[in-house]
Design an enzyme around this catalytic site. Sequence first.
Site, short mmCIF file in Angstrom:
data_model
loop_
_atom_site.label_atom_id
_atom_site.label_comp_id
_atom_site.label_asym_id
_atom_site.label_seq_id
_atom_site.Cartn_x
_atom_site.Cartn_y
_atom_site.Cartn_z
N HIS A 261 0.26 -8.33 0.56
CA HIS A 261 -0.56 -9.27 1.30
C HIS A 261 -0.75 -8.80 2.63
O HIS A 261 -0.13 -7.69 3.17
CB HIS A 261 0.64 -10.53 1.60
N GLU A 320 1.31 -16.02 -5.31
CA GLU A 320 0.67 -16.24 -6.62
C GLU A 320 1.64 -15.88 -7.97
O GLU A 320 1.54 -16.36 -8.85
CB GLU A 320 -0.28 -15.30 -6.84
N1 COA Z 1 -0.54 -3.56 -6.24
C1 COA Z 1 -0.64 -2.01 -6.05
N2 COA Z 1 -1.09 -1.47 -4.86
C2 COA Z 1 -1.24 -2.35 -3.94
C3 COA Z 1 -1.30 -3.80 -4.04
C4 COA Z 1 -0.84 -4.13 -5.30
N3 COA Z 1 -0.75 -5.42 -5.52
N4 COA Z 1 -1.42 -4.46 -2.88
C5 COA Z 1 -1.95 -3.49 -1.79
N5 COA Z 1 -1.69 -2.19 -2.61
C6 COA Z 1 -1.80 -0.84 -2.12
C7 COA Z 1 -3.37 -0.35 -1.78
O1 COA Z 1 -3.87 0.33 -3.17
C8 COA Z 1 -3.25 0.42 -0.60
O2 COA Z 1 -3.06 1.85 -1.11
P1 COA Z 1 -3.33 3.03 -0.26
O3 COA Z 1 -3.27 2.92 1.13
O4 COA Z 1 -2.61 4.21 -1.19
O5 COA Z 1 -4.92 3.10 -0.95
C9 COA Z 1 -2.13 -0.17 0.13
O6 COA Z 1 -1.29 -0.73 -0.65
C10 COA Z 1 -2.78 -1.13 1.36
O7 COA Z 1 -3.51 -1.81 0.55
P2 COA Z 1 -4.73 -2.85 1.27
O8 COA Z 1 -5.61 -2.93 0.42
O9 COA Z 1 -5.07 -2.07 2.44
O10 COA Z 1 -4.00 -4.07 1.65
P3 COA Z 1 -4.86 -5.50 1.92
O11 COA Z 1 -4.12 -5.87 2.93
O12 COA Z 1 -6.30 -5.46 2.04
O13 COA Z 1 -4.19 -6.18 0.60
C11 COA Z 1 -4.17 -7.83 -0.84
C12 COA Z 1 -3.90 -7.54 0.44
C13 COA Z 1 -3.57 -9.31 -1.22
C14 COA Z 1 -5.53 -8.03 -1.29
C15 COA Z 1 -3.52 -6.94 -1.94
O14 COA Z 1 -1.98 -6.54 -1.63
C16 COA Z 1 -3.79 -7.08 -3.34
O15 COA Z 1 -4.84 -6.72 -3.82
N6 COA Z 1 -2.66 -7.66 -4.18
C17 COA Z 1 -2.97 -8.15 -5.59
C18 COA Z 1 -3.67 -9.35 -5.68
C19 COA Z 1 -2.84 -10.56 -5.29
O16 COA Z 1 -1.75 -10.59 -5.68
N7 COA Z 1 -3.62 -11.43 -4.58
C20 COA Z 1 -2.83 -12.84 -4.13
C21 COA Z 1 -2.76 -12.80 -2.35
S1 COA Z 1 -2.00 -14.06 -2.05
#
Ligand code: COA
Length: 379
Positions: A261, A320
């Site tokens: 998140h 989720e």
């Molecule tokens: N599975 C695997 N890796 C994940 C991840 C997940 N669910 N969520 C984040 N990461 C990793 C990213 O690949 C990144 O790795 P890196 O730094 O080695 O490249 C790191 O963690 C940080 O991720 P980042 O994209 O900067 O975090 P964010 O704040 O933009 O992401 C979300 C937040 C929700 C978009 C992300 O956690 C995600 O895609 N989750 C899965 C989708 C989901 O459950 N969405 C519902 C949200 S309520």
Amino acid sequence: MPTATQFVPGLEGIVAVQTKLSHVDGQKGRLIVGGYSIEELAGKVSFEEAAELLWTGTLPSSKESSSFRKELAELRTIRPETLELIKVARHSPPIDALRMACATLSLDLSNPNDISPAADLAVAKRLTARFPTVVAAHARLRQGHDPIAPRSDLGMAENFLYMVFGEVPHPAVAKALDTYWTTVMDHGMNASTFAARVIASTRSDMVSAVTGAVGALKGPLHGGAPGPVLDMLVDIQSADRAEAWLKNELNAGRRIMGFGHRVYKVRDPRAEVLSKTAEALAGADLRNRKLYDLARAVEKTALKVLDEAKPGRNLKTNVEFYTALVLQSAGLVPDQFVAMFACGRAAGWCAHVMEQHAQDRLIRPQSEYLGPQNLVVSR
Ligand code: COA
């Protein structure tokens, strides 16, 4: 005047809005909605009462609540034009049909451009009352059945399930859906709420702002995750296959849905509320119980695998993950999940539009230009 700042990708950590509606404390894992923690509200007050709290700032007394609930219930019927559009869109994903139908909900407003507080409140009631009718009509039409007209003597969740399945649901199922909608109704400056506020900040109307928000919610990084969560659980099949399955996903460069998140660095408090709801709903039902037990095991393994693969990222369970279980137990299918999310979040979007209209400040950030300059047209 604040001075110009550096480019911050994804606006991470930037405070773009002041709000009295909800607060997300990502370090402590707390969500406050209208002054109450989410654990205090969800399941204790109805979704309609929680919506009134967001829209008016006060939780109604039980007498006031029944008149408000009645008013919302009487607004559930959608116009024939909206129904026609849902028929045309019946083979589109439910969230797309909802986005298209949402845009038609201004058809019966005498002045769709009125953004006064009274007009906004009236539109908030209509949109929130009608979203479930749209999703239920789509669910029926795509299966070749006629839509079922809403009943005004049922609560919002109860009536939605009645319109989809043609019978009044078991109270426990209606209660679970009601709890789910309250749990997801508002959540700080999430992407879809921000989108709604940007649109409202131009003094555009609530229907336009909420239609844009539906589009923003749909993506898998926001509201589109619970469908894939269920697919993942079905694919994993049994707890002993979880670790290899999850590692394979990560090695392929894919994300594990239902984890991570932008704000929460600990377990999302909504996951806690919904895991209890899913557990209660699973109850004695053998199939749901098996899925719930599998989900608990997969959650445990995923947290371990994510911690090993992404140390220090604090990727924890988000809302989720258990949403998928609650909605599946209520008889809904994965491609409907994000539209169900929209039905709950609609109350929050409308509240933010009202707040944005009252603040009346255009949201207009800057960009950092990376392209060439001083090119000359040579012809
Ligand atoms: N599975 C695997 N890796 C994940 C991840 C997940 N669910 N969520 C984040 N990461 C990793 C990213 O690949 C990144 O790795 P890196 O730094 O080695 O490249 C790191 O963690 C940080 O991720 P980042 O994209 O900067 O975090 P964010 O704040 O933009 O992401 C979300 C937040 C929700 C978009 C992300 O956690 C995600 O895609 N989750 C899965 C989708 C989901 O459950 N969405 C519902 C949200 S309520």
